[in-house]
Enzyme design. Structure first.
Site, PDB file in Angstrom:
ATOM      1  CG  LEU A  32     -54.608  37.396   1.755  1.00 49.66           C
ATOM      2  CD1 LEU A  32     -55.556  38.407   2.394  1.00 49.66           C
ATOM      3  CD2 LEU A  32     -53.171  37.909   1.799  1.00 49.66           C
ATOM      4  CE  LYS A  57     -42.760  31.842   4.209  1.00 50.77           C
ATOM      5  NZ  LYS A  57     -42.018  31.522   2.993  1.00 50.77           N
ATOM      6  CG  HIS A  66     -50.730  36.449   3.977  1.00 49.88           C
ATOM      7  ND1 HIS A  66     -50.900  35.328   3.213  1.00 49.88           N
ATOM      8  CD2 HIS A  66     -49.663  37.102   3.447  1.00 49.88           C
ATOM      9  CE1 HIS A  66     -49.999  35.315   2.242  1.00 49.88           C
ATOM     10  NE2 HIS A  66     -49.232  36.366   2.367  1.00 49.88           N
TER      11      HIS A  66
END
Ligand code: PAF
Length: 293
Positions: free
Chosen positions: A30, A146, A34
């Site tokens: 992460l 993204k 995130h």
């Protein structure tokens, strides 16, 4: 925060959560991108469930399944710190029971952009996300913009299969020089990392070309972007395309962008890393690093 691997345990813990539940599915390792998804989940809901599962079915042959970076304890710590309620890390067997023959595939949207060069990828994503949605039963699920194509495909899957889940997209989080955050950025050595700024520069070059003159043909905008990438010897273009923002169909090269607007999307390989990025050309530039390019 409870760390959970078994499905019956997940179902029990989920049933005990009162109020609304946000879900952030991840493949782990992460980063701040995130964490932005998780914060958005907590902003919208009373509880947060995060899963970490490196989903084998979304990797094609020769891709980086075995090398995909992993740090389960570090991930758990970040989730605990952020206020996550359930941290779900299933084994393959739990997600795909023995003899599993059911497939969830979204047609058409997967035919463009990353689809042709990664034919198993989006079917793998929908197969795992549908299963995770059934297990976690969230009210809201949060994904990063993204992965623009992934987000469009998941929205479509949720609509078509009547999942009672609101899908929320969160703007891309970038490094200070504009590189979109990704777990795969860790594959880049120093030289490659330096050249990886060509993706965000290419997007901004196309953006500025469009903003200067809305009547420019799409081919000119694509050329503005590819010139940036071609100037970096370590960067190899998989695709650079202007597509319809919802249908993801390629816009005609000789025409200008129409009333529905456009997303410029690209995949570029640098060293071992296949990097993707995208930008709406007809919207204001997002706050942050892109404005400084
Ligand atoms: O975006 C990702 O990390 C993955 O594609 C997802 C949505 C967790 C499915 O494995």
């Amino acid at each position: 925060m409870q760390r959970i691997t078994a499905i019956d345990e997940l179902r029990r813990a989920r049933a005990e959560l009162t109020g609304s539940v946000a879900f952030v599915p991840t493949m782990g390792f992460l980063h701040d991108g995130h964490l932005a998804l998780m914060r958005e989940g907590l902003r919208r809901c009373d509880h947060l469930v995060v899963s970490v599962f490196v989903n084998p079915t979304q990797f094609g042959e020769g891709e980086d399944l075995d090398d995909y970076p992993r740090d389960l304890d570090g991930d758990a710590e970040k989730c605990r710190h952020l206020g996550c309620d359930l941290f779900f890390t299933p084994q393959r067997q739990a997600v795909y029971p023995d003899g599993d023959v059911t497939r969830v595939v979204v047609d058409e949207l997967g035919d463009y952009l990353c689809g042709p060069s990664r034919p198993v990828h989006f079917p793998g994503v929908t197969n795992v996300v549908a299963r995770l949605f059934n297990l976690v039963a969230p009210d809201v699920a949060v994904f990063g913009e993204k992965d623009y194509q992934q987000l469009a495909i998941i929205r479509r899957m949720v609509k078509d299969l009547h999942f009672p889940i609101e899908i929320c997209g969160v703007p891309t989080v970038r490094e200070a020089d504009g590189l979109a955050m990704s777990s795969r950025n860790r594959y880049l050595n120093n030289d490659e990392r330096e050249q990886a700024i060509c993706l965000s520069r290419a997007l901004v070059a196309a953006y500025r070309a469009y903003q200067q003159d809305h009547s420019r043909p799409v081919a000119d905008l694509v050329r503005a972007a590819t010139n940036e990438i071609d100037s970096r010897p370590l960067a190899a273009i998989d695709y650079v395309e202007c597509v319809h923002p919802d249908r993801l169909t390629p816009l005609a090269d000789a025409e200008p962008i129409g009333d529905d607007g456009a997303v410029m999307a690209m995949a570029v390989t640098i060293g071992r890393a296949r990097l993707i990025d995208n930008l709406r050309l007809d919207r204001a530039l997002p706050d942050g690093p892109l404005r400084r390019i």
